[in-house]
Each structure stands twice: as structure tokens, then as C-alpha cells.
Design a protein around this motif. Structure first.
Motif, PDB file in Angstrom:
ATOM      1  N   GLU A  58       0.702  -1.127  -0.137  1.00 17.67           N
ATOM      2  CA  GLU A  58      -0.102  -0.077  -0.029  1.00 17.67           C
ATOM      3  C   GLU A  58       0.745   1.272  -0.112  1.00 17.67           C
ATOM      4  OE1 GLU A  58      -2.195  -3.080   1.124  1.00 17.67           O
ATOM      5  OE2 GLU A  58      -0.465  -2.632   2.126  1.00 17.67           O
ATOM      6  N   TYR A  59       2.117   1.255   0.493  1.00 16.29           N
ATOM      7  CA  TYR A  59       3.063   2.521   0.740  1.00 16.29           C
ATOM      8  C   TYR A  59       4.200   2.493  -0.056  1.00 16.29           C
ATOM      9  CZ  TYR A  59      -0.444   2.950   4.666  1.00 16.29           C
ATOM     10  OH  TYR A  59      -1.427   3.039   5.344  1.00 16.29           O
ATOM     11  N   ASP A  60       3.880   1.643  -1.417  1.00 18.18           N
ATOM     12  CA  ASP A  60       5.244   1.531  -2.317  1.00 18.18           C
ATOM     13  C   ASP A  60       5.455   2.882  -2.751  1.00 18.18           C
ATOM     14  OD1 ASP A  60       5.353  -1.114  -1.685  1.00 18.18           O
ATOM     15  OD2 ASP A  60       4.635  -1.788  -3.487  1.00 18.18           O
ATOM     16  N   ALA A  61       4.833   3.832  -3.117  1.00 22.82           N
ATOM     17  CA  ALA A  61       5.323   5.010  -3.282  1.00 22.82           C
ATOM     18  C   ALA A  61       6.223   5.810  -2.626  1.00 22.82           C
ATOM     19  CB  ALA A  61       4.009   6.033  -3.505  1.00 22.82           C
ATOM     20  N   PHE A  62       6.337   5.650  -1.256  1.00 25.87           N
ATOM     21  CA  PHE A  62       7.276   6.028  -0.318  1.00 25.87           C
ATOM     22  C   PHE A  62       8.354   5.454   0.039  1.00 25.87           C
ATOM     23  CE2 PHE A  62       2.769   7.622   0.647  1.00 25.87           C
ATOM     24  CZ  PHE A  62       2.978   9.070   0.705  1.00 25.87           C
ATOM     25  N   THR A  63       8.517   4.044  -0.510  1.00 26.39           N
ATOM     26  CA  THR A  63       9.366   3.055   0.263  1.00 26.39           C
ATOM     27  C   THR A  63      10.202   2.612  -1.104  1.00 26.39           C
ATOM     28  OG1 THR A  63       8.139   1.161  -0.107  1.00 26.39           O
ATOM     29  CG2 THR A  63       7.865   2.471   2.033  1.00 26.39           C
ATOM     30  N   PHE A  64      11.708   2.462  -0.452  1.00 22.69           N
ATOM     31  CA  PHE A  64      12.773   1.938  -1.336  1.00 22.69           C
ATOM     32  C   PHE A  64      13.506   0.679  -0.571  1.00 22.69           C
ATOM     33  CE2 PHE A  64      11.521   6.084  -2.563  1.00 22.69           C
ATOM     34  CZ  PHE A  64      11.318   6.384  -3.859  1.00 22.69           C
ATOM     35  N   THR A 243      14.237   5.037 -14.815  1.00 25.30           N
ATOM     36  CA  THR A 243      15.055   4.876 -13.904  1.00 25.30           C
ATOM     37  C   THR A 243      14.796   5.895 -12.871  1.00 25.30           C
ATOM     38  OG1 THR A 243      16.878   6.013 -14.776  1.00 25.30           O
ATOM     39  CG2 THR A 243      16.876   3.624 -15.259  1.00 25.30           C
ATOM     40  N   MET A 244      13.986   6.780 -12.978  1.00 26.54           N
ATOM     41  CA  MET A 244      14.146   8.101 -11.980  1.00 26.54           C
ATOM     42  C   MET A 244      13.450   7.740 -10.646  1.00 26.54           C
ATOM     43  SD  MET A 244      11.294  10.670 -13.472  1.00 26.54           S
ATOM     44  CE  MET A 244      11.556  11.965 -12.108  1.00 26.54           C
ATOM     45  N   ARG A 245      12.636   6.751 -10.768  1.00 25.38           N
ATOM     46  CA  ARG A 245      12.160   6.147  -9.489  1.00 25.38           C
ATOM     47  C   ARG A 245      13.484   5.715  -8.544  1.00 25.38           C
ATOM     48  NH1 ARG A 245      10.643   2.451  -5.990  1.00 25.38           N
ATOM     49  NH2 ARG A 245       8.626   2.778  -4.605  1.00 25.38           N
ATOM     50  N   SER A 246      13.967   4.650  -9.102  1.00 22.10           N
ATOM     51  CA  SER A 246      15.015   3.939  -8.443  1.00 22.10           C
ATOM     52  C   SER A 246      16.209   4.927  -8.056  1.00 22.10           C
ATOM     53  CB  SER A 246      15.671   2.832  -8.885  1.00 22.10           C
ATOM     54  OG  SER A 246      16.066   3.274 -10.349  1.00 22.10           O
ATOM     55  N   GLU A 247      16.253   5.976  -9.066  1.00 19.06           N
ATOM     56  CA  GLU A 247      17.659   6.954  -8.549  1.00 19.06           C
ATOM     57  C   GLU A 247      17.184   7.821  -7.434  1.00 19.06           C
ATOM     58  OE1 GLU A 247      20.339   7.353  -9.826  1.00 19.06           O
ATOM     59  OE2 GLU A 247      20.294   6.436 -11.711  1.00 19.06           O
TER      60      GLU A 247
END
Length: 304
Positions: A58-64, A243-247
């Protein structure tokens, strides 16, 4: 959105009077309220249950990295009811909560239940959270407590320009309405008990606590050099829409490693995206910062 040069201190947003040994404590808005006798509870087998429990994302947008939320009690008692929101009733145990009687005893023996709405465990291993502000979706913030159940000294929190460590068994009232983040180590999966109470201003009466014998642990970080900051911004040359999310993770890592404000992460990220020459990526970076720390609606999902 600018959290850099307009802030006291510099582009990195560090107040001029901040020191790890002194002024940092007075500027830390989160509060250590108590220490619980956690060693008197046999929780090792229950930790294994949490480690094996599935997470819905549910909170994947915030988490890495490996970060997950596990609900022990909510307003409905349903396992599928996993997205936090305030509710007007009393909490009900989920099936997971029923499997964790020791952890729930820790809750019921030390905390009042009349305002308690959600009981969750956050699990993090080699993970980092985007700096964020909680409760943007609702008119009134609640009170959020966190109690590390399993942790190591490499597991850290941040608030504004301060990085600090929550020791096992410490009860912390997290100041959720300023930008804050967490970073966990790769070796020890951190388990943190999260309790959400209605009402932001009423104190929480904690029972049977033990004296705090250690000072709050603040983490001193060196100043960033111009070379390091230019290198960070130069990462944008390798950005692509894919790639900008993982960066983004490396920008948050920089905040934990160098004296800087959590929200300045988004200035750096947007500037790095802008340096690619791709206006759409710069707009996406700006929108992510808005979503995390400025404005978002109930149920709104950020789409990369």
C-alpha cells in the motif's frame, strides 16, 4: 518548492546554531516519552511470524528497498483493511494480531485503549523512506507513537535536518507534520511497533515504564562538499523515465550521510532531473515532492 538557499545555514538547510551534542536536541520535535521493559516479554517467535507475513504494497510510493506494514488492529478487524485512515470506533484485532499475543500484551499493558485506533508493525531491511509528512489527507492529525521491537544502531530516523536513533523499547512520539524519514540496515530487519491514537494534543498516559538511562542518540554528519553535491546532481545525467524512481533513493541516502534538511532532498532531485533537459521528468520530480510533503488527497496514489 525550494528548501535550500532560502533556509538558514545554506543550500543544505542546516541551522547555523545546530550541533549534534547540543542544540540538536532542542530542535528535535519528536519526543521520547518513556522506555518499556521489553525484555520481560518473550517475543522472538512472534517476530518470526511478522517476518513471514505478506505485505500488500500500500505504501510503495514512499518506500525503497524491503519495507512493509503489518496490521495487528484497525477499525474493522479485517486483514484486507490495511491503508491507514482515522476512524470513530474502537479498534478490533486482525487475524495477524490474534497470532501475536505477546506484542498485543505489550500494547494493552502499557497504553490506554480508548483513543487507540491502529496497531501496526513496520518492517524494514536495507530500506529507506522518502521524506514525507503524514496526515496530509485529513483535516486533523492524530498522535503516532513508535516503539522499536528489534533494531540495531544502523537503523535511523530523521526529522527536518536532524538524524537520530530510536533504541529498542523506547517510546517515541513522532512529529509527523514536518518532513521526516527512516533508513534501515541491510543486516538487521528492523521491526517497529506503530500506534496511532486519535487527537493530536491530548497526552498519552503510559503505564509501567522504566527510567530512561541513556541520552537521546543524535547522529553527527559531516558537511557536504561542493564536489559531493555536484556529483549528486550529476546523477541526473543518467536519469530516464524508467530509472528516475530508483535513482531517488541515493538523494535520500545523501540526507542521512551529510548535514542537510530532509525536504532539500526534493530540491536536489528536481534539479538533477532538470539538468537532463527533460521537462517532463523535472515536472515529475516536482510532483513527487508535492505528493510527499505538501499536498495529497485521501486514497491518492502517485504514478511514476
Amino acid at each position: 518548492m525550494t528548501y535550500g538557499k532560502d533556509m538558514p545555514g545554506s543550500l543544505l538547510g542546516v541551522p547555523d546554531n545546530w550541533t549534534a551534542e547540543g542544540g540538536g536536541t532542542s530542535l528535535l520535535k519528536s519526543q521520547r516519552l518513556a522506555v518499556l521493559p521489553i525484555d520481560s516479554y518473550d517475543l522472538a517467535s512472534e517476530f518470526s511470524v511478522v517476518d513471514d507475513h505478506e505485505y500488500g504494497g500500500e505504501y510503495d510510493a514512499f518506500t525503497f528497498g524491503s519495507w512493509s506494514s503489518h496490521v495487528l488492529a484497525n477499525g474493522s478487524g479485517a486483514d484486507s483493511d490495511t491503508s491507514f485512515r482515522p476512524h470513530g470506533g474502537r479498534m478490533a484485532l486482525t487475524e495477524l494480531g490474534k497470532q501475536l499475543p505477546g506484542i498485543m500484551s505489550l500494547v494493552t499493558e502499557h497504553f490506554p485503549l480508548d483513543r487507540l485506533q491502529w496497531v501496526r508493525i513496520f518492517r524494514a531491511q536495507d530500506a529507506i523512506l522518502a521524506p514525507h509528512v503524514d496526515f496530509l489527507e485529513w483535516a486533523e492529525p492524530g498522535t503516532r507513537l513508535q516503539i522499536p521491537l528489534r533494531t540495531s544502531e544502523d537503523n535511523l530516523h530523521s526529522e527536518n535536518d536532524i538524524v537520530y536513533h530510536l533504541r529498542r523499547g523506547e517510546v517515541w512520539k513522532i512529529h509527523t507534520t514536518d518532513p521526516h524519514s527512516t533508513r534501515s540496515s541491510a543486516e538487521t530487519a528492523r521491526l517497529s511497533l506503530c500506534l496511532d491514537f486519535s487527537g493530536a494534543d491530548e497526552p498519552i498516559a503510559i503505564r509501567k515504564e522504566i527510567p530512561a538511562t541513556e541520552p537521546i542518540r543524535l547522529i553527527e554528519r559531516p558537511e557536504a562538499t561542493d564536489v559531493e553535491l555536484k556529483e549528486l546532481l550529476g546523477v541526473g545525467n543518467d536519469f530516464s523515465p524508467e530509472t528516475m524512481r530508483s535513482e531517488f533513493r541515493r538523494f535520500v541516502e545523501f540526507h542521512f550521510e551529510r548535514r542537510s534538511h530532509a525536504a532539500a532532498t526534493y530540491d536536489w532531485y528536481e534539479e538533477a532531473a532538470r539538468l537532463t533537459g527533460n521537462a517532463d521528468m523535472a515536472a515529475k520530480a516536482r510532483a513527487f515532492g508535492t505528493y510527499c510533503i505538501e499536498k495529497r488527497a485521501d486514497g491518492e496514489a502517485f504514478l511514476w
